[in-house]
Scaffold this motif. Structure first.
Motif, PDB file in Angstrom:
ATOM      1  N   VAL A 120       0.588  -1.013  -0.259  1.00  0.00           N
ATOM      2  CA  VAL A 120       0.205  -0.078   0.145  1.00  0.00           C
ATOM      3  C   VAL A 120       0.814   1.246   0.261  1.00  0.00           C
ATOM      4  O   VAL A 120       0.509   2.238  -0.923  1.00  0.00           O
ATOM      5  CB  VAL A 120      -1.349   0.229   0.961  1.00  0.00           C
ATOM      6  CG1 VAL A 120      -2.185   1.080   1.300  1.00  0.00           C
ATOM      7  CG2 VAL A 120      -1.797  -1.008   1.106  1.00  0.00           C
ATOM      8  N   GLY A 121       2.048   1.194   0.555  1.00  0.00           N
ATOM      9  CA  GLY A 121       2.536   2.364   0.766  1.00  0.00           C
ATOM     10  C   GLY A 121       3.706   2.567  -0.336  1.00  0.00           C
ATOM     11  O   GLY A 121       3.722   3.470  -1.081  1.00  0.00           O
ATOM     12  N   TYR A 122       3.764   1.361  -0.658  1.00  0.00           N
ATOM     13  CA  TYR A 122       4.434   1.587  -3.082  1.00  0.00           C
ATOM     14  C   TYR A 122       3.542   2.395  -3.764  1.00  0.00           C
ATOM     15  O   TYR A 122       3.325   3.068  -4.470  1.00  0.00           O
ATOM     16  CB  TYR A 122       5.215   0.658  -3.313  1.00  0.00           C
ATOM     17  CG  TYR A 122       6.159  -0.073  -2.562  1.00  0.00           C
ATOM     18  CD1 TYR A 122       7.350   1.017  -1.856  1.00  0.00           C
ATOM     19  CD2 TYR A 122       6.583  -1.744  -2.482  1.00  0.00           C
ATOM     20  CE1 TYR A 122       8.360   0.846  -1.657  1.00  0.00           C
ATOM     21  CE2 TYR A 122       8.266  -2.072  -1.565  1.00  0.00           C
ATOM     22  CZ  TYR A 122       8.875  -0.938  -1.459  1.00  0.00           C
ATOM     23  OH  TYR A 122       9.864  -1.215  -0.646  1.00  0.00           O
ATOM     24  N   LEU A 123       2.013   2.077  -3.226  1.00  0.00           N
ATOM     25  CA  LEU A 123       1.214   2.301  -4.391  1.00  0.00           C
ATOM     26  C   LEU A 123       0.550   3.449  -4.103  1.00  0.00           C
ATOM     27  O   LEU A 123       0.416   4.512  -4.829  1.00  0.00           O
ATOM     28  CB  LEU A 123      -0.366   1.196  -4.018  1.00  0.00           C
ATOM     29  CG  LEU A 123      -1.175   1.582  -4.644  1.00  0.00           C
ATOM     30  CD1 LEU A 123      -1.041   1.078  -6.658  1.00  0.00           C
ATOM     31  CD2 LEU A 123      -3.021   0.728  -4.270  1.00  0.00           C
ATOM     32  N   THR A 124       0.969   3.782  -3.028  1.00  0.00           N
ATOM     33  CA  THR A 124       0.229   5.685  -2.628  1.00  0.00           C
ATOM     34  C   THR A 124       1.442   6.323  -3.298  1.00  0.00           C
ATOM     35  O   THR A 124       1.377   7.402  -3.835  1.00  0.00           O
ATOM     36  CB  THR A 124       0.311   5.520  -0.726  1.00  0.00           C
ATOM     37  OG1 THR A 124      -0.475   4.684  -0.423  1.00  0.00           O
ATOM     38  CG2 THR A 124      -0.215   6.804  -1.136  1.00  0.00           C
ATOM     39  N   THR A 125       2.901   5.719  -2.813  1.00  0.00           N
ATOM     40  CA  THR A 125       3.751   6.656  -3.220  1.00  0.00           C
ATOM     41  C   THR A 125       3.683   6.389  -5.037  1.00  0.00           C
ATOM     42  O   THR A 125       3.865   7.920  -5.553  1.00  0.00           O
ATOM     43  CB  THR A 125       5.756   6.251  -2.861  1.00  0.00           C
ATOM     44  OG1 THR A 125       5.032   5.922  -1.208  1.00  0.00           O
ATOM     45  CG2 THR A 125       6.191   7.191  -3.401  1.00  0.00           C
ATOM     46  N   ALA A 126       3.592   5.532  -5.639  1.00  0.00           N
ATOM     47  CA  ALA A 126       3.503   5.683  -7.286  1.00  0.00           C
ATOM     48  C   ALA A 126       1.701   6.682  -7.028  1.00  0.00           C
ATOM     49  O   ALA A 126       2.515   7.529  -8.161  1.00  0.00           O
ATOM     50  CB  ALA A 126       3.467   4.232  -7.696  1.00  0.00           C
TER      51      ALA A 126
END
Length: 186
Positions: free
Chosen positions: A163-169
């Protein structure tokens, strides 16, 4: 023994039993011989029936005679003993265990008893393994560290990272799109 030989023996035993049945019902049937008839008239094979005298001596004599016999003669003697034993077997309708001879029944029973002992040992081991695993699971449950809880924590960490990676992307995509002057809804 091939099935056809076994069927022929069964048919012959059944025919003999049917012939004896009327005599047994009237009480005129001859008493069965408690000892096998041996092999009279067959060269090289001794008679099995001996004098009632010294039993130990008889067994020693029989053992000595059997050592002197060839394999073919032993096989023939075994067949004769089996045949005489099968003649002494009552009709299968009268026996709750069918047409098995007494020696076959003894063999089967001892085999079943051995199997029962092995199965009981396996069952005891399985019960002990269950008890140990159950105690371990109860202890983990009390501590809150069961295998399911550990897996859920690990899976939660992976999902949080994803979720953190998706939010950053998504944030980077929106900031790039706004920087170009175009905005597309995701």
């Amino acid at each position: 023994m091939s099935p056809s030989v076994a069927q022929a023996r069964w048919r012959e035993a059944e025919r003999q039993a049917q012939l004896r049945t009327p005599l047994v019902d009237t009480g005129l049937a001859p008493e069965p011989d408690p000892q096998p008839a041996g092999a009279p008239g067959i060269p090289g094979i001794p008679d099995v029936v001996g004098d009632v005298g010294d039993v130990a001596g008889d067994h020693q004599e029989q053992a000595a005679e059997q050592r002197e016999m060839s394999d073919e003669q032993r096989a023939q003697l075994d067949r004769l003993r089996l045949d005489s034993e099968m003649r002494a077997v009552p009709r299968w309708e009268m026996r709750p265990y069918g047409t098995y001879s007494d020696s076959d029944l003894r063999t089967a029973i001892s085999g079943f008893l051995d199997d029962a002992e092995e199965t009981e040992e396996k069952a005891a081991k399985a019960v002990e393994a269950f008890r140990v695993l159950h105690e371990q699971m109860e202890q983990e449950k009390a501590e809150g560290t069961s295998r399911g809880t550990k897996w859920a924590q690990d899976a939660g960490d992976v999902l949080d990272t994803a979720v953190g990676y998706l939010t950053t992307a998504v944030t980077a995509l929106f900031s790039y799109s706004y920087g170009q002057g175009t905005c597309s809804a995701v």
